[in-house]
Design a protein around this motif. Structure first.
Motif, PDB file in Angstrom:
ATOM      1  N   THR A  27       1.001  -1.080   0.286  1.00 47.87           N
ATOM      2  CA  THR A  27      -0.251   0.568   0.297  1.00 47.87           C
ATOM      3  C   THR A  27       0.756   1.312  -0.263  1.00 47.87           C
ATOM      4  O   THR A  27       0.397   2.247  -0.701  1.00 47.87           O
ATOM      5  N   TYR A 279     -10.309  -6.173  -2.255  1.00 49.78           N
ATOM      6  CA  TYR A 279      -9.480  -5.472  -1.370  1.00 49.78           C
ATOM      7  C   TYR A 279      -9.902  -3.720  -1.443  1.00 49.78           C
ATOM      8  O   TYR A 279     -10.371  -3.146  -0.467  1.00 49.78           O
ATOM      9  N   ARG A 280     -10.290  -3.212  -2.609  1.00 46.77           N
ATOM     10  CA  ARG A 280      -9.980  -2.300  -3.048  1.00 46.77           C
ATOM     11  C   ARG A 280     -11.124  -1.766  -3.127  1.00 46.77           C
ATOM     12  O   ARG A 280     -11.798  -0.870  -2.494  1.00 46.77           O
ATOM     13  N   GLU A 281     -12.346  -2.016  -3.277  1.00 48.26           N
ATOM     14  CA  GLU A 281     -13.872  -1.923  -3.094  1.00 48.26           C
ATOM     15  C   GLU A 281     -13.860  -2.140  -1.039  1.00 48.26           C
ATOM     16  O   GLU A 281     -14.667  -1.408  -0.941  1.00 48.26           O
ATOM     17  N   LYS A 283     -11.649  -1.658   1.584  1.00 46.76           N
ATOM     18  CA  LYS A 283     -11.043  -0.713   1.799  1.00 46.76           C
ATOM     19  C   LYS A 283     -11.322   0.949   1.604  1.00 46.76           C
ATOM     20  O   LYS A 283     -11.609   1.466   2.276  1.00 46.76           O
ATOM     21  N   GLN A 284     -11.551   1.110   0.106  1.00 46.85           N
ATOM     22  CA  GLN A 284     -12.178   2.652  -0.067  1.00 46.85           C
ATOM     23  C   GLN A 284     -14.350   2.425  -0.106  1.00 46.85           C
ATOM     24  O   GLN A 284     -14.076   3.864  -0.177  1.00 46.85           O
ATOM     25  N   ALA A 285     -14.818   1.098   0.014  1.00 48.52           N
ATOM     26  CA  ALA A 285     -16.486   1.655  -0.243  1.00 48.52           C
ATOM     27  C   ALA A 285     -16.499   1.226   1.175  1.00 48.52           C
ATOM     28  O   ALA A 285     -17.899   1.975   1.715  1.00 48.52           O
ATOM     29  N   HIS A 290     -10.383   1.297   7.963  1.00 50.49           N
ATOM     30  CA  HIS A 290     -10.848   1.895   9.034  1.00 50.49           C
ATOM     31  C   HIS A 290     -11.106   2.164  10.351  1.00 50.49           C
ATOM     32  O   HIS A 290     -11.822   2.591  11.385  1.00 50.49           O
TER      33      HIS A 290
END
Length: 339
Positions: A27, A279-281, A283-285, A290
């Motif tokens: 990352t 992972y992208r979804e 983490k970001q959405a 968090h």
């Protein structure tokens, strides 16, 4: 459904969270303060979802390790880390999760993983012992013998221990074996739709590259080989060699049968892109990165809820009619071009 174990790093500013340590993270592209979660995903050609998680415990958190860090060990109780939990390599965590998923009645015929797992001979052997096939990434430097190589036993003089079978030539790297096969051995393969507009049936270009597939015999530390009187097992090495590249750029190892088509090897090797998308979804959405809690159980509770949310979103996408999905993708492409 295929099993895909994978690690993901969660950046942290402080050092009070369970199992946080200075570790390499893709990352940030460097060694930094983070937690590392190991997840197991079930994946098909159409979708994937995380079904199991483990929080990786570094050696600095393990009181039985020679690299134990007293301040971190002292925080174990406050973080709720089980007293009997010690440092376990990521590849072993992956095998444990595969075992647990199979105990639930989940059929996992094949495991796909990146080079962080594929380079570990013990991981590949563990899959063999479980009767599972694999397609795993490997480093270009992984040593091997050509598939045609056979060990031979030197003549015995009658003095000392009888000699064991050995290969006459030293092992070479996987990259060297592919380069020896030459650029002409590469074959074009298209394996899935991409995200760029095209003239195909769905309006998107298909992913395309050139690949070399050879039969080899992996050697190296941790492999049962001819130095132990046992012939090295034969398997596939798959290498991506794009037309514009001077040499191969990515490598995989697989124990699938000798008659496995090249297109099947490529499709399975490239299946791991779905996990990066997961992972992208998440983490970001969906807030995977968090979590601000400190405890071991809290972390697992958090990633479980995120995984459930992601699975729900995935099921909703799969439930949509193909025409509706095409309209959504076209709308997304149009919005992106106007932004």
């Amino acid at each position: 459904m295929h099993g895909v174990p994978s690690p993901t790093q969660l950046l942290k500013d402080g050092d009070a969270s369970a199992c946080v340590s200075r570790q390499y993270t893709g990352t940030a592209g460097k060694v930094t303060n983070c937690q590392v979660g190991v997840s197991l995903h079930l994946a098909t050609d159409r979708a994937s979802a995380a079904v199991n998680w483990r929080l990786f415990l570094p050696q600095s958190w393990d009181p039985a390790s020679g690299k134990a860090d007293p301040p971190r060990v002292a925080r174990r109780e406050r973080c709720g880390i089980p007293a009997d939990l010690g440092h376990v390599e990521k590849w072993q965590l992956a095998l444990d999760m595969v075992d647990e998923a199979r105990s639930w009645g989940v059929h996992i015929p094949l495991v796909v993983a990146d080079a962080g797992y594929g380079d570990a001979a013990a991981f590949r052997l563990g899959l063999n012992e479980r009767g599972l096939h694999y397609v795993v990434g490997i480093s270009a430097t992984l040593s091997a013998q050509p598939g045609s190589a056979r060990p031979s036993t030197p003549p015995y003089s009658g003095i000392g221990r009888p000699p064991v079978a050995r290969y006459s030539d030293p092992a070479k790297s996987a990259k060297a074996l592919v380069v020896e096969a030459g650029r002409n051995a590469a074959r074009p393969v298209s394996w899935r739709e991409g995200s760029r507009p095209g003239r195909g049936r769905t309006g998107f270009k298909r992913m395309y590259s050139r690949f070399v597939a050879l039969r080899i015999r992996p050697a190296g530390r941790g492999v049962r080989d001819a130095t132990d009187g046992v012939e090295l097992a034969e398997c596939w090495v798959l290498a991506e060699w794009p037309a514009r590249e001077a040499g191969p750029v990515q490598f995989w190892l697989s124990d699938l049968p000798v008659d496995t088509p090249l297109t099947t090897l490529v499709r399975l090797a490239k299946l791991r892109w779905r996990i990066e998308h997961d992972y992208r979804e998440m983490k970001q959405a969906l807030g995977l990165a968090h979590f601000e809690g400190r405890t071991f159980s809290g972390w697992h509770h958090h990633v479980t809820l995120v995984s459930l949310a992601h699975a729900f979103c995935t099921l909703r996408r799969l439930a949509r009619a193909p025409k509706e999905m095409a309209a959504v993708r076209a709308s997304t492409r149009s919005s992106a071009s106007c932004s």
